[in-house]
Design a protein around this motif. Structure first.
Motif, PDB file in Angstrom:
ATOM      1  N   ASP A   4       0.689  -1.113   0.036  1.00 30.85           N
ATOM      2  CA  ASP A   4       0.059  -0.130   0.173  1.00 30.85           C
ATOM      3  C   ASP A   4       0.839   1.188   0.060  1.00 30.85           C
ATOM      4  OD1 ASP A   4       0.861  -0.322   2.693  1.00 30.85           O
ATOM      5  OD2 ASP A   4      -0.984   0.173   3.636  1.00 30.85           O
ATOM      6  N   ALA A   5       1.842   1.248  -0.087  1.00 29.97           N
ATOM      7  CA  ALA A   5       2.947   2.187  -0.241  1.00 29.97           C
ATOM      8  C   ALA A   5       2.960   2.947  -1.545  1.00 29.97           C
ATOM      9  CB  ALA A   5       4.536   2.005   0.281  1.00 29.97           C
ATOM     10  N   PRO A   6       3.018   4.281  -1.481  1.00 31.66           N
ATOM     11  CA  PRO A   6       2.704   5.139  -2.580  1.00 31.66           C
ATOM     12  C   PRO A   6       4.174   4.842  -3.507  1.00 31.66           C
ATOM     13  CG  PRO A   6       3.138   6.658  -0.834  1.00 31.66           C
ATOM     14  CD  PRO A   6       2.946   5.305  -0.482  1.00 31.66           C
ATOM     15  N   PRO A   7       4.147   5.096  -4.871  1.00 32.11           N
ATOM     16  CA  PRO A   7       5.509   4.943  -5.494  1.00 32.11           C
ATOM     17  C   PRO A   7       6.356   5.989  -5.193  1.00 32.11           C
ATOM     18  CG  PRO A   7       3.695   5.615  -6.830  1.00 32.11           C
ATOM     19  CD  PRO A   7       3.172   5.294  -5.605  1.00 32.11           C
ATOM     20  N   PRO A   8       7.556   5.883  -5.449  1.00 38.49           N
ATOM     21  CA  PRO A   8       8.407   6.715  -5.125  1.00 38.49           C
ATOM     22  C   PRO A   8       8.354   7.981  -5.946  1.00 38.49           C
ATOM     23  CG  PRO A   8       9.663   5.021  -6.173  1.00 38.49           C
ATOM     24  CD  PRO A   8       8.293   4.839  -5.912  1.00 38.49           C
ATOM     25  N   ARG A   9       8.702   9.146  -5.457  1.00 38.08           N
ATOM     26  CA  ARG A   9       8.550  10.392  -6.255  1.00 38.08           C
ATOM     27  C   ARG A   9       9.805  10.673  -7.173  1.00 38.08           C
ATOM     28  NH1 ARG A   9       6.868  15.541  -2.697  1.00 38.08           N
ATOM     29  NH2 ARG A   9       8.130  16.419  -4.192  1.00 38.08           N
ATOM     30  N   GLY A  13      13.345  17.348 -12.266  1.00 38.85           N
ATOM     31  CA  GLY A  13      14.071  17.249 -13.449  1.00 38.85           C
ATOM     32  C   GLY A  13      13.639  16.178 -14.511  1.00 38.85           C
ATOM     33  N   ARG A  14      13.447  14.901 -13.872  1.00 36.39           N
ATOM     34  CA  ARG A  14      12.996  13.791 -14.526  1.00 36.39           C
ATOM     35  C   ARG A  14      11.679  14.086 -15.293  1.00 36.39           C
ATOM     36  NH1 ARG A  14      13.164   7.541 -12.975  1.00 36.39           N
ATOM     37  NH2 ARG A  14      11.731   6.797 -15.051  1.00 36.39           N
ATOM     38  N   ILE A  15      10.904  14.444 -14.317  1.00 31.04           N
ATOM     39  CA  ILE A  15       9.376  15.117 -14.693  1.00 31.04           C
ATOM     40  C   ILE A  15       9.645  15.786 -15.922  1.00 31.04           C
ATOM     41  CG2 ILE A  15       6.967  16.053 -13.904  1.00 31.04           C
ATOM     42  CD1 ILE A  15       7.544  14.755 -11.318  1.00 31.04           C
ATOM     43  N   LEU A  16      10.218  17.000 -16.012  1.00 25.54           N
ATOM     44  CA  LEU A  16      10.375  17.862 -16.848  1.00 25.54           C
ATOM     45  C   LEU A  16      11.088  17.148 -18.232  1.00 25.54           C
ATOM     46  CD1 LEU A  16      11.488  21.050 -15.095  1.00 25.54           C
ATOM     47  CD2 LEU A  16       8.995  20.421 -15.791  1.00 25.54           C
ATOM     48  N   LEU A  17      11.916  16.170 -17.913  1.00 26.62           N
ATOM     49  CA  LEU A  17      12.725  15.764 -19.189  1.00 26.62           C
ATOM     50  C   LEU A  17      11.623  14.627 -19.930  1.00 26.62           C
ATOM     51  CD1 LEU A  17      15.228  15.365 -20.950  1.00 26.62           C
ATOM     52  CD2 LEU A  17      15.750  13.671 -19.198  1.00 26.62           C
ATOM     53  N   SER A 103       7.098   8.728 -14.611  1.00 22.32           N
ATOM     54  CA  SER A 103       7.441   9.791 -13.735  1.00 22.32           C
ATOM     55  C   SER A 103       6.784   9.551 -12.371  1.00 22.32           C
ATOM     56  CB  SER A 103       7.015  11.187 -14.188  1.00 22.32           C
ATOM     57  OG  SER A 103       7.946  11.373 -15.680  1.00 22.32           O
ATOM     58  N   SER A 104       5.540   9.053 -12.379  1.00 25.19           N
ATOM     59  CA  SER A 104       4.904   8.821 -11.257  1.00 25.19           C
ATOM     60  C   SER A 104       4.510  10.286 -10.377  1.00 25.19           C
ATOM     61  CB  SER A 104       5.256   7.789 -10.341  1.00 25.19           C
ATOM     62  OG  SER A 104       5.421   6.572 -10.769  1.00 25.19           O
ATOM     63  N   PRO A 105       4.305  11.084 -11.050  1.00 27.84           N
ATOM     64  CA  PRO A 105       3.732  12.589 -10.425  1.00 27.84           C
ATOM     65  C   PRO A 105       2.539  12.230  -9.420  1.00 27.84           C
ATOM     66  CG  PRO A 105       2.782  12.494 -12.854  1.00 27.84           C
ATOM     67  CD  PRO A 105       3.683  11.209 -12.672  1.00 27.84           C
ATOM     68  N   THR A 106       3.160  12.877  -8.189  1.00 30.39           N
ATOM     69  CA  THR A 106       2.227  12.322  -7.189  1.00 30.39           C
ATOM     70  C   THR A 106       1.265  13.411  -6.318  1.00 30.39           C
ATOM     71  OG1 THR A 106       4.095  12.868  -5.664  1.00 30.39           O
ATOM     72  CG2 THR A 106       3.669  10.362  -6.256  1.00 30.39           C
ATOM     73  N   THR A 107       1.491  14.617  -7.033  1.00 32.92           N
ATOM     74  CA  THR A 107       0.766  15.847  -6.685  1.00 32.92           C
ATOM     75  C   THR A 107       0.325  16.547  -8.093  1.00 32.92           C
ATOM     76  OG1 THR A 107       2.714  17.487  -6.742  1.00 32.92           O
ATOM     77  CG2 THR A 107       2.361  16.125  -4.653  1.00 32.92           C
ATOM     78  N   ARG A 110       3.040  18.512  -9.700  1.00 39.22           N
ATOM     79  CA  ARG A 110       3.951  17.577 -10.591  1.00 39.22           C
ATOM     80  C   ARG A 110       3.422  17.205 -12.073  1.00 39.22           C
ATOM     81  NH1 ARG A 110       8.756  15.473  -8.661  1.00 39.22           N
ATOM     82  NH2 ARG A 110       9.370  16.719  -6.737  1.00 39.22           N
ATOM     83  N   VAL A 111       2.045  17.007 -11.784  1.00 40.02           N
ATOM     84  CA  VAL A 111       1.285  16.764 -12.992  1.00 40.02           C
ATOM     85  C   VAL A 111       1.345  17.905 -13.994  1.00 40.02           C
ATOM     86  CG1 VAL A 111      -0.858  16.187 -13.821  1.00 40.02           C
ATOM     87  CG2 VAL A 111      -0.185  14.897 -11.987  1.00 40.02           C
ATOM     88  N   GLY A 112       1.231  19.067 -13.424  1.00 39.35           N
ATOM     89  CA  GLY A 112       1.137  20.283 -13.981  1.00 39.35           C
ATOM     90  C   GLY A 112       2.462  20.655 -14.609  1.00 39.35           C
ATOM     91  N   ALA A 113       3.548  20.443 -13.577  1.00 39.00           N
ATOM     92  CA  ALA A 113       4.936  20.536 -14.608  1.00 39.00           C
ATOM     93  C   ALA A 113       5.100  19.503 -15.576  1.00 39.00           C
ATOM     94  CB  ALA A 113       5.929  20.268 -13.303  1.00 39.00           C
TER      95      ALA A 113
END
Length: 161
Positions: A4-9, A13-17, A103-107, A110-113
């Motif tokens: 039940d642990a969330p995926p690592p953030r 920089g990786r999200i933007l890439l 990317s697993s954007p969690t917020t 981060r989805v917006g980025a």
């Protein structure tokens, strides 16, 4: 790691890439779909005109599929070939799914980025493609091309995210 642990953030920089990679994927593969038959026709006709002209025709066709208007001294064409738009939307959707999974954007931020990186990169590539159209008779507004490319890419990618 518990089930039940969330995926690592992922780092920002990786999200933007990843967002930029989605836009690059949509633009390069989408352009390739248009460029392949244009280049085959160019080769079939004996390749007597410069390669740059064939690539300009392909870029103009791809941008038209994104919704950009082609203009000449006498007329303008803004009838969008929806088949080409659909190809770009499907590519963007698949890219959005990949970016969200990797990317697993969690917020929401981060989805917006991720969406912003996709949009800005697509806009830059659309403007670059419009600037690369060097045919004397056809003009494509880079601003409109940027906006339309960003809109189509973000629409597909956002559904996938």
């Amino acid at each position: 790691m518990p089930a039940d642990a969330p995926p690592p953030r992922a780092p920002l920089g990786r999200i933007l890439l990843n967002g930029a990679a989605v836009a690059l994927w949509v633009c390069v593969v989408g352009f390739g779909v248009v460029a392949a038959p244009v280049l085959l026709a160019w080769l079939g006709s004996g390749a007597t005109q410069p390669l740059g002209d064939a690539l300009s025709v392909a870029a103009a066709g791809w941008l038209m599929g994104m919704g950009a208007t082609l203009t000449t001294a006498d007329a303008s064409w803004n009838l969008t070939p929806l088949g080409l738009t659909l190809v770009s939307l499907v590519l963007a959707f698949r890219g959005g799914v990949w970016a969200a999974e990797s990317s697993s954007p969690t917020t929401g931020a981060r989805v917006g980025a991720l969406a912003a990186a996709t949009t800005l990169t697509a806009a830059a590539l659309g403007a670059l493609a419009a600037s690369a159209v060097t045919l004397a008779q056809i003009d494509v507004d880079p601003g409109e091309a940027a906006a339309q490319t960003a809109l189509v890419t973000l629409t597909g990618a956002a559904v996938g995210m």
